[in-house]
Every structure is written in structure tokens, then in C-alpha cells.
Design an enzyme around this catalytic site. Sequence first.
Site, PDB file in Angstrom:
ATOM      1  N   CYS A 181     -10.366  18.165  -3.189  1.00  0.00           N
ATOM      2  CA  CYS A 181     -10.082  16.882  -3.852  1.00  0.00           C
ATOM      3  C   CYS A 181     -10.841  15.755  -3.120  1.00  0.00           C
ATOM      4  CB  CYS A 181      -8.576  16.633  -3.823  1.00  0.00           C
ATOM      5  SG  CYS A 181      -8.112  15.030  -4.473  1.00  0.00           S
ATOM      6  N   LYS A 225      21.889 -19.747   4.379  1.00  0.00           N
ATOM      7  CA  LYS A 225      20.905 -18.665   4.280  1.00  0.00           C
ATOM      8  C   LYS A 225      19.712 -19.052   3.417  1.00  0.00           C
ATOM      9  CE  LYS A 225      22.342 -14.315   4.425  1.00  0.00           C
ATOM     10  NZ  LYS A 225      23.106 -13.091   4.182  1.00  0.00           N
ATOM     11  N   ASP A 243      17.971 -12.267  12.296  1.00  0.00           N
ATOM     12  CA  ASP A 243      18.272 -11.176  11.370  1.00  0.00           C
ATOM     13  C   ASP A 243      18.094  -9.824  12.055  1.00  0.00           C
ATOM     14  OD1 ASP A 243      18.996  -9.999   9.079  1.00  0.00           O
ATOM     15  OD2 ASP A 243      17.144 -10.400   7.985  1.00  0.00           O
ATOM     16  N   CYS A 287      -3.902  15.634 -10.854  1.00  0.00           N
ATOM     17  CA  CYS A 287      -4.468  14.718  -9.862  1.00  0.00           C
ATOM     18  C   CYS A 287      -5.450  13.773 -10.555  1.00  0.00           C
ATOM     19  CB  CYS A 287      -5.170  15.513  -8.770  1.00  0.00           C
ATOM     20  SG  CYS A 287      -6.049  14.438  -7.612  1.00  0.00           S
ATOM     21  N   CYS A 331      -1.122  16.501  -4.679  1.00  0.00           N
ATOM     22  CA  CYS A 331      -2.252  17.282  -5.186  1.00  0.00           C
ATOM     23  C   CYS A 331      -2.479  18.393  -4.162  1.00  0.00           C
ATOM     24  CB  CYS A 331      -3.493  16.390  -5.293  1.00  0.00           C
ATOM     25  SG  CYS A 331      -4.997  17.368  -5.487  1.00  0.00           S
ATOM     26  N   LYS A 391      19.431 -18.302  12.421  1.00  0.00           N
ATOM     27  CA  LYS A 391      20.253 -17.127  12.153  1.00  0.00           C
ATOM     28  C   LYS A 391      19.325 -15.926  12.294  1.00  0.00           C
ATOM     29  CE  LYS A 391      23.612 -15.275   8.861  1.00  0.00           C
ATOM     30  NZ  LYS A 391      23.393 -13.940   9.289  1.00  0.00           N
ATOM     31  N   TYR A 447      23.567 -15.769  21.621  1.00  0.00           N
ATOM     32  CA  TYR A 447      23.897 -17.057  21.012  1.00  0.00           C
ATOM     33  C   TYR A 447      25.376 -17.437  21.054  1.00  0.00           C
ATOM     34  CZ  TYR A 447      24.419 -13.555  17.326  1.00  0.00           C
ATOM     35  OH  TYR A 447      24.745 -12.435  16.631  1.00  0.00           O
ATOM     36  N   GLU A 451      21.165 -23.697  14.987  1.00  0.00           N
ATOM     37  CA  GLU A 451      20.412 -22.576  15.552  1.00  0.00           C
ATOM     38  C   GLU A 451      19.858 -21.720  14.446  1.00  0.00           C
ATOM     39  OE1 GLU A 451      23.438 -20.407  17.662  1.00  0.00           O
ATOM     40  OE2 GLU A 451      24.055 -22.249  18.637  1.00  0.00           O
ATOM     41  N   CYS A 473      -9.094  14.840  -8.926  1.00  0.00           N
ATOM     42  CA  CYS A 473      -9.770  16.131  -9.121  1.00  0.00           C
ATOM     43  C   CYS A 473      -9.184  16.934 -10.275  1.00  0.00           C
ATOM     44  CB  CYS A 473      -9.729  16.948  -7.836  1.00  0.00           C
ATOM     45  SG  CYS A 473      -8.086  17.531  -7.418  1.00  0.00           S
TER      46      CYS A 473
END
Length: 686
Positions: free
Chosen positions: A434, A316, A122, A410, A428, A120, A229, A118, A413
Amino acid sequence: MEAKHRIEELRKTITEHNRRYYVENAPSISDYEFDQLLKELEKLESEHPEYASADSPTQRVGSDLAKPSQEKTGGFVQKTHRYPMLSLSNTYSIAEIEEFVQRADKALGGEKFSYSCELKFDGTAICLRYKDGRLSEAITRGDGTKGDDITRNALQISNIPHKLHGDFPSEFEIRGEVMMPYDSFERLNAQRLEKGEAPFANPRNAASGSIKLLTAEEVKERGLFCTLYHIPAESIAFASHEEALDKAASWGLPISDSRKICDGIEGIKQYIDYWDIHRSELPYATDGVVIKINELSSQRSLGYTAKSPRWAVAYKFKAEQASTKLLSIDYQVGRTGAVTPVANLESVLLSGTIVKRATLNNAELMAEMDIRVGDYVFVEKGGEIIPKITGVDFDQRAPGLEKPVFPANCPDCGTALVKAEGEAKWFCPNDSGCPMQIKGRILHFVGRKAMDILCGEAGIDQFYSAGLASSPADLYSISKLQLVALEGWKEKSAQNFLDSLEKSKSVPFERVLFALGIRYVGETTAKSIAKHFGDIEHIAAASVEELTQIGDVGAVIAESVYAYMHSPVGLEQIERLKAAGLQFAAEADQGPKSDSLSGLSIVVSGNFSIPRDKIKEMIAAHGGKVSSSISSKTSFLLAGEKSGPEKLKKCEQLGIRLVSEAEFMQMIPGEKAVRKEEIIEELTLF
Ligand code: IVH
């Protein structure tokens, strides 16, 4: 002494990582790295039995019982599991799977037995109890012995049946995994970023945080689903695991279609090879394959260790990782003024896509990794769609590489950046001047989920440079004459742009509210605010306290909305957009869009070009009902690519019609297909 020290150190480190993973839902190392630490500890403990301890993380299952700190969660009653919820022994090596098979052959002598292979899944483990066919209890794994009673939340997970049908036993327990599909995960993280909250590291953590939310309403919105499962053999009387799960499916429980019974190692290897490649096509995360002895009598004779069954093992998959060179770092200014470092990489192929850029998140993380331009870095694509840099390959570091300097000003600007106490990001503060912030706000406004105006970044750049637009409202004053005077614009593209502007005037209020780009107001929040107040006047008149009455809205969001509604810039935008004809009041609830699917019970299976929950929304919007399992009452199976073979078989047996995605789209009037790729593109940070 050396070994004793290392054992103690490993126990401490692993316990801390367990806490981060299970309690915080925010792991700081990969599963692979974690498993390597655990393996090292197991090895040392078996070499030095004199230091054995029942308290060692090798002897206990990680616990999720403490209150997660990332969100408002908790307040659950703890219940003791009737049968402990154990873990699985796991490996990354095929040789160890071969050993598992050899051990089983030896221990079971001449017995004839088979293996159930089956996926696995997650997600986060859950234990359901059904009494007289009704869901009576849902408990998290907790520490394996006792878990949190989350029944009220489980009832909100769309495919967990409240009631069973068929010949179910009067009482039994079934276990499985609650998961968040990738599309829901991406949407949730986009909302969290929008609200200035930390995104979840992966769908697993998001699922685990979500099932412990305080309000069932919130759980419902997270788009979780469940796959079951395992039925503890003690609670049923079947001959095999396969038979038990097939039966459970017939009672209406969500059981995976990807199971396969194999006779031995060759079949197991084929199954692993197949899913190692094809798991990327699934709409949810899997991190391996589980191999279980199928016959329950053989399972009983093999039994359990303190932590896991001897009749099962998990193989895995390694997260796909690549190493590539960091060429440079850009510092991008977003529409909120936040400065994000972005890595430019030498192109590298990862999980089938070419990766050239990856986020570096913030200055702190860059410093923690000690990353330098010219370094070889590891890029990983886990459950996430945006690739991330997980570390630096220090063995390959060339001499003389210098630490990058996070800019003090920034990059656009030149204004000095600021960082608020406790925040990870630099900002900023020049929000009205800006250019990147101004253009970013317009880009957000025209986005597909906002006003859906036909205009990309390049167009906005042109408008800004030509002095045609420095705010969203300016877009509505641009004339065709001005457009065709811009480089690359033709009569046709200009007309398309103007048509989409016109069309945007009927975009519903909740999306207009989202499009305004009020800080922390994502799509969902905008929807809740629009629904609660009905129109902009009532929002503008609301106090911070009144705003916080809405479920989704905390103090930070409320203050941000209040500030926008009382700022000259905000008010001016609203007035001008109103004058342009945009919707600033919610329409009365229209009910279903059509009744073309009315009375139909539809089962959805496989992959589609659009996210599955969008399909489900469409079914509901046109009067249909989504059902999780095929029965004689099913009207048709909406079959995408790779529909579950079990479901297809059942349809054939019962003579149930299969409907393709294209046919389905023709059954429902006026729906626009939103491709998955479009969504992915939008969520990419750059
Ligand atoms: S069987 C007694 N089957 O993986 C063991 N577990 O790492 C019963 N998991 O705790 C578990 N997919 O949360 C089983 N097909 C699958 C699974 C699965 C995912 C999870 C489960 C388990 C963990 C171990």
C-alpha cells in the site's frame, strides 16, 4: 409526576457522567453540557423540595475513588480527610458573579473585606499534609470525605517540595491542583496513539489518570506539576487567604503568581476579562476564575453549604466553539494501515487559528454523531491542540443529505479493509504494497524525533514515484545525480538532503529504534528497550517474556517487537541500515553534556519559545539545578515572556539576575532550540 420523572432521570444521567469524568477519566460530554444538566436538576429540586434526597448529585461531590479502567492504576489505601474537600459553586454568567458580590456585601454587613481573584486550574485536586516541614501525606479528593493516599506518587511531582524551609507551622494541610502542561499532554497522547492506546480527552483527565499510576517511575515521566491554592482556615492562624498563601510560598510551596486582590465587582470583572483573553498564553489549562473572600474571619462567618463554601464562587469560561460547514470527508491511511476519517471544513476562526480540518476519529464516532457532508458542525478546541468536531447542528440540516459511507476498500491501494474484534479502527492489511503505508513509514523515519532527515512529504512522494525509495533503507542509496534529476531539486537542496542523511548516522540508537516504526513502539518505549538491551542483537535475541520484563512493555508491544525482529522485512531493513552506518548500539552513559551550569540554582518562570520541560532538561544536562522558588541561593531567574510578577519582585528585592531565553541559549554549548510550533506541527494528524 412529570418533575419527579425528570429529577430521577437527571440524577441517573449526572451520576453516570460523574463516573465517566472522575473514574474513567474519559468524559463524553463537555463541562458546559454537564453544568447545564446539574443546573436543571438544582432548579427542579428547589421547586420540588418533596423529592429532595441526600443522595442526589447536587448534594455530593463527584467521586474518583473507584479504580480507573483506562490504565493500570489502583492499589491505594483510602484515608479520611480531616476537613472535607468540597467543590465550588460555579457559573458562566457575570450577572451571577454580581449577585455573589451583593450577597456577600449584605451578609457581611459593615465588615471591611476584599476578594482574592485566582485562576481556576483545570487539573485534579490534591491535599498535602506537612509535618515538621516534611511532606507526610498526599491524598486525592476522592468522594470529598475520603480519598486515595498517593503520597509515593506526589513525591515524584517535580515542584512538590519534600522538605520546607523558613518559619512553617509544625503541622498543616494545603490543597491545590495537579496538572499536566500542554506539551507533556501532547507527548503522552502521541505515545498512546503510537501504542494503539486511546488518547486522553484533555490534560485534566491525563493528570487525574497519571497521579493514580501504579509505579512512581511512570508518574515521574508524565511531567506533572502542582499549584496550591487553599489552606483550610482551621489549620492555620493567619488573617487572610492572601497572607496564608504568601507565607506558604515563602516555605517553598508552589503558589500561583496570578492572584490579585480586588475591592469589588469592577476589579473582579477586569480580572475575568484579562484572563479570558490571556489564558491561551499559559502553558497549562485553566477553565475559569475563582473569586474568594480574602479575610478568613469573613469566610468563617459565611460558612459552607453541604457541597461548597459560601465564601467562594467559580466563573467558568466557555470552551471556544465555532460552527462551520462540513465540505467533505477524507479517509487517510496511516503508516500502520489504520484508516482515519478527516473532516474538510469551511475555514473558521477558532481561538486565534484558522481551522480547516478536524479529525473524526473512526467510523463508530461518525455514526454516533450522525454526521453528513453538508451539515453545519460544531468545532471545539478545548485543552487539545487538534480541533475536534463535537456535534452536528441538526437545526441547520438541509434536506436530502446522505449518510457518508465508510469505505470498504483502502482508498489508496483498493485492498479490502479489515477490523479486528474490539478495535475501533479499520485497517488496510496490505502493509507491503500500500503506497500510503510505505510512504508513511518513510515519513516517520525521517521525522524530527526519529532520524531528523531534511525531507518532507512531497520529497518522499517524488522518491517513491521515481522508484528511488520504497523503504527507509533505500534513502541511503539515493545519489546527488538522481536527486537533481527530480523536479524542483537543485544542487543546494540535494546537498542539504545528503548532508542530513550523513548526520543521521550519528543519531543515537534509541531514536533509530523508534525510527524503524515498529508498531506500538513510541519514543519512550524505544528508549526503555534500547537502554535495557543495549544493542539490536540483544533485542533480536530476546523472547516475548524477556521483552515484557521492561517496565514500559506489555504483551502487545512485546509481541510486536518480537514479530518485527523475526520478520524478513524487519531483518532486511536492519541489515541494510546497519550497512549504511546507522547506530545500532547504545553509547555508554555520557553523563552531563557540559558543566557550564554546574553549581547554579535556576528558577524558571514565564513562557518560552520551547517547551518548559525541554528547558529544564537542558539545565540538568548542563549540570544546573532547577528550583521552584526564589531565595537568596538562587543563581538567576530564567525569565520568559510573562514571568510571574511576584517572582520578578522578589528577584528585585534580593538582587537576583534575570536571564532571557536568548542569553540562556548562549550559556549552554551545542543546544538546538526546538520550537513549540514544530512540536505542535508534528502532532497534528495531517
Ligand atoms: S478553592 C473549598 N481555588 O476547582 C474550596 N479551587 O470546581 C476550595 N480549583 O474542587 C477550592 N482552581 O479542585 C480553589 N484557585 C482555585 C482553584 C480550585 C481549581 C478546583 C478545585 C475545586 C474545583 C471546583
